[in-house]
Write an enzyme that holds these catalytic residues in place. Structure first.
Site, short mmCIF file in Angstrom:
data_model
loop_
_atom_site.label_atom_id
_atom_site.label_comp_id
_atom_site.label_asym_id
_atom_site.label_seq_id
_atom_site.Cartn_x
_atom_site.Cartn_y
_atom_site.Cartn_z
N GLY A 1 -7.13 -6.38 -7.52
CA GLY A 1 -7.43 -4.99 -7.20
C GLY A 1 -8.88 -4.59 -7.38
O GLY A 1 -9.22 -3.41 -7.22
N GLU B 1 -5.90 -11.97 -10.36
CA GLU B 1 -5.47 -12.28 -8.99
C GLU B 1 -6.33 -11.57 -7.95
O GLU B 1 -5.85 -10.73 -7.18
CB GLU B 1 -4.01 -11.84 -8.79
N PRO B 2 -7.61 -11.87 -7.90
CA PRO B 2 -8.46 -11.19 -6.92
C PRO B 2 -8.20 -11.70 -5.51
O PRO B 2 -8.11 -12.91 -5.29
CB PRO B 2 -9.88 -11.58 -7.36
N GLY B 3 -8.05 -10.81 -4.57
CA GLY B 3 -7.92 -11.19 -3.16
C GLY B 3 -9.12 -10.64 -2.42
O GLY B 3 -10.07 -11.35 -2.07
N ARG B 4 -9.11 -9.31 -2.25
CA ARG B 4 -10.17 -8.62 -1.53
C ARG B 4 -11.56 -8.97 -2.06
O ARG B 4 -12.47 -9.24 -1.27
CB ARG B 4 -9.94 -7.11 -1.70
N ARG C 1 -6.59 -1.32 9.11
CA ARG C 1 -6.88 -0.57 7.89
C ARG C 1 -7.37 0.87 8.13
O ARG C 1 -6.91 1.79 7.43
CB ARG C 1 -7.86 -1.33 6.99
N TYR D 1 -4.87 3.32 6.38
CA TYR D 1 -5.33 3.86 5.08
C TYR D 1 -6.52 4.80 5.21
O TYR D 1 -7.13 5.13 4.19
CB TYR D 1 -5.79 2.73 4.14
N CYS E 1 -3.52 1.08 23.01
CA CYS E 1 -3.04 2.34 23.58
C CYS E 1 -2.53 3.28 22.49
O CYS E 1 -1.32 3.54 22.39
CB CYS E 1 -1.96 2.06 24.61
N1 LLP Z 1 -1.81 -9.31 -7.10
C1 LLP Z 1 -0.79 -8.56 -6.69
C2 LLP Z 1 0.46 -8.63 -7.41
C3 LLP Z 1 -0.93 -7.73 -5.58
O1 LLP Z 1 0.10 -6.99 -5.19
C4 LLP Z 1 -2.16 -7.69 -4.88
C5 LLP Z 1 -2.33 -6.86 -3.70
C6 LLP Z 1 -3.20 -8.50 -5.35
C7 LLP Z 1 -3.01 -9.29 -6.46
C8 LLP Z 1 -4.55 -8.56 -4.67
O2 LLP Z 1 -5.19 -7.33 -4.65
P1 LLP Z 1 -6.73 -7.27 -4.17
O3 LLP Z 1 -7.57 -7.98 -5.21
O4 LLP Z 1 -6.81 -7.93 -2.87
O5 LLP Z 1 -7.02 -5.83 -4.08
N2 LLP Z 1 -3.32 -4.16 2.63
C9 LLP Z 1 -4.00 -3.35 1.64
C10 LLP Z 1 -4.02 -4.00 0.28
C11 LLP Z 1 -2.63 -4.30 -0.24
C12 LLP Z 1 -2.69 -5.00 -1.55
C13 LLP Z 1 -1.36 -5.44 -2.00
N3 LLP Z 1 -1.38 -6.18 -3.21
C14 LLP Z 1 -5.42 -3.06 2.13
O6 LLP Z 1 -5.75 -3.48 3.23
O7 LLP Z 1 -6.18 -2.39 1.45
#
Ligand code: LLP
Length: 435
Positions: free
Chosen positions: A247, A289-292, A329, A333, A362
């Protein structure tokens, strides 16, 4: 906004990873996702380094949902990162991408029986148990296969982080995890401990996404450690892993001001330390758990400019050849992005007009950027949306039967096509032919 290795080259073109993006657009077509691999590596290394400097045992678990393809898992392996998956499909991709199953975490609020069976058969390292139904299901599977499984269990700490409602997950009113206030978390732990098939390594929480300041993590840590103290006393249980989820926020535009990844991690470590001292608790491993924050700023999307519509004294629309199918997005959002003209650097004193950059789908809601001050562009121009590396391609669709874009990785002056562009043939590939 430019990140990582992105810069303007001698031709005044946007160059990433030593590769001219205009050449990429010519060669692969548009829309095109371009990823700066060096930047992904730097983000990954930054997280690892912060833990290392603090001497804390850790696991940096990349959240696959941000962007998953075979090539990304290769980079993760090279950088010693683990990954999480939230579906059989992500698990399949991660395994095909060469991830060691032990380095995979399996998340999700409704893992199916077949997905759980697949995870157990493949030897997935950690399953993050989310609800009572799953405890039952996983227990049955493990007993039938006479296997034991390392698990964390997901707790919903009951706090809100300041982000969009749809990407909030830590509040009590959530479909994810075991609620604390009602006692469900304690009940879940009791059930897990009572069943010998589970090796309960510790606790997980995730408070939300695109978070700018560490306060939410501090609050969540305090809540979790209050629980851990109680569970130590009442259930004689000591967690060896504390997973604080992901997050960590990133910059989409200049008005986004998240603290640095290092500051997030340092603050979390400090808070865990204080809590452990306070209640004399053995210091657990910290997992994140970094994704973004690993892939977002590394990605840009290149689009070609098409039609333009100027509604006198109302608005000018500049259409590009992608849109909500490759980036949902903004529509979903209200997300804000920044854009550049990739084939020429916009000068600060250049005249600009307020435009909407819109897609080709469209839907009136198919707006990529609302009211951006932009120079006049023509069909010769390539527009680059920046910070599109997370939740862009991974949330892409074939709406209006538009093929999904290609994805190219660039690094050290070399490009690699990692996902090819969909073709019209691909689009009908799943359709059963009619005679
Ligand atoms: N761990 C868990 C349990 C999660 O549910 C998530 C994201 C992450 C890690 C990774 O979060 P991050 O570091 O990427 O923020 N589609 C949305 C974001 C949904 C995130 C869902 N869970 C967007 O485009 O902003």
């Amino acid at each position: 906004m430019l990140f990582g290795t992105a810069k303007w080259n001698q031709k005044d073109h946007l160059e990433i990873g030593g590769v001219d993006t205009i050449e990429l657009a010519k060669k692969y077509g548009t829309p095109l996702f371009v990823y700066d691999v060096q930047h992904i590596r730097e983000m990954a290394r930054g997280f690892k380094q912060t833990f290392k400097e603090a001497g804390v045992k850790n696991k940096v678990v990349y959240a696959s949902k941000a962007f998953s393809c075979l090539a990304v898992y290769k980079v993760l392996q090279e950088e010693s990162l683990a990954c999480d998956v939230v579906s059989g499909g992500e698990l399949y991709t991660a395994l095909k991408g060469g991830m060691d199953p032990k380095d995979i975490e399996f998340h999700g609020n409704n893992k199916t029986r077949s997905e759980l069976q697949m995870a157990v058969d493949e030897g997935v390292g950690t399953i993050i148990v989310d609800n009572f139904y799953e405890i039952q299901l996983l227990s049955e599977i493990l007993h039938a296969k006479q296997k034991r499984q390392e698990v964390l269990f997901r707790v919903t700490p009951g706090i809100s982080a300041e982000t969009h409602d749809y990407i909030l997950t830590g509040q009590a009113d959530s479909k994810f995890g075991f609620d604390v206030a009602s006692g469900q978390a304690k009940q879940a732990l009791k059930q897990l401990l009572a069943d010998e098939v589970f090796v309960v390594k510790g606790v997980h929480c995730h408070i939300g996404s695109q978070i700018f300041s560490p306060e939410g993590f501090v609050a969540a840590t305090d809540i979790i450690f209050d629980l851990l103290a109680t569970w130590k006393k009442e259930l004689d249980y000591t967690a060896t892993v504390f997973n604080v989820g992901g997050g960590f926020g990133i910059q989409y535009t200049e008005s986004d001001t998240p603290v640095s990844p290092a500051e997030f991690v340092q603050t979390i470590i400090q808070q865990v330390k204080e809590n452990c001292q306070k209640i004399a608790y053995p210091f657990p491993e910290i997992w994140i758990e970094p994704g973004r924050s690993i892939v977002a700023e590394a990605g840009v999307t290149l689009y070609s400019v098409g039609s333009q519509k100027d509604v006198p004294s109302i608005r000018k629309f500049v259409s590009v050849d992608g849109g909500m199918g490759d980036n949902i997005r903004p529509a979903l959002y209200d997300a804000r992005y920044d854009a550049l003209v990739a084939n020429r650097k916009i000068e600060a004193n250049e005249e600009k007009e307020s435009i909407n950059i819109v897609g080709k789908y469209c839907e009136s809601g198919d707006v990529l950027i609302r009211d951006i001050a932009f120079p006049t562009v023509t069909e010769e121009d390539i527009i680059a949306l920046t910070s599109t590396g997370a939740y862009g391609y991974s949330m892409a669709s074939n709406y209006n039967r538009n093929p999904r874009p290609a994805v190219v990785f660039v690094e050290g002056g070399k490009e690699t096509l990692v996902v090819r562009r969909e073709t019209y043939e691909d689009l009908i590939d799943l359709d059963v032919p009619v005679d």
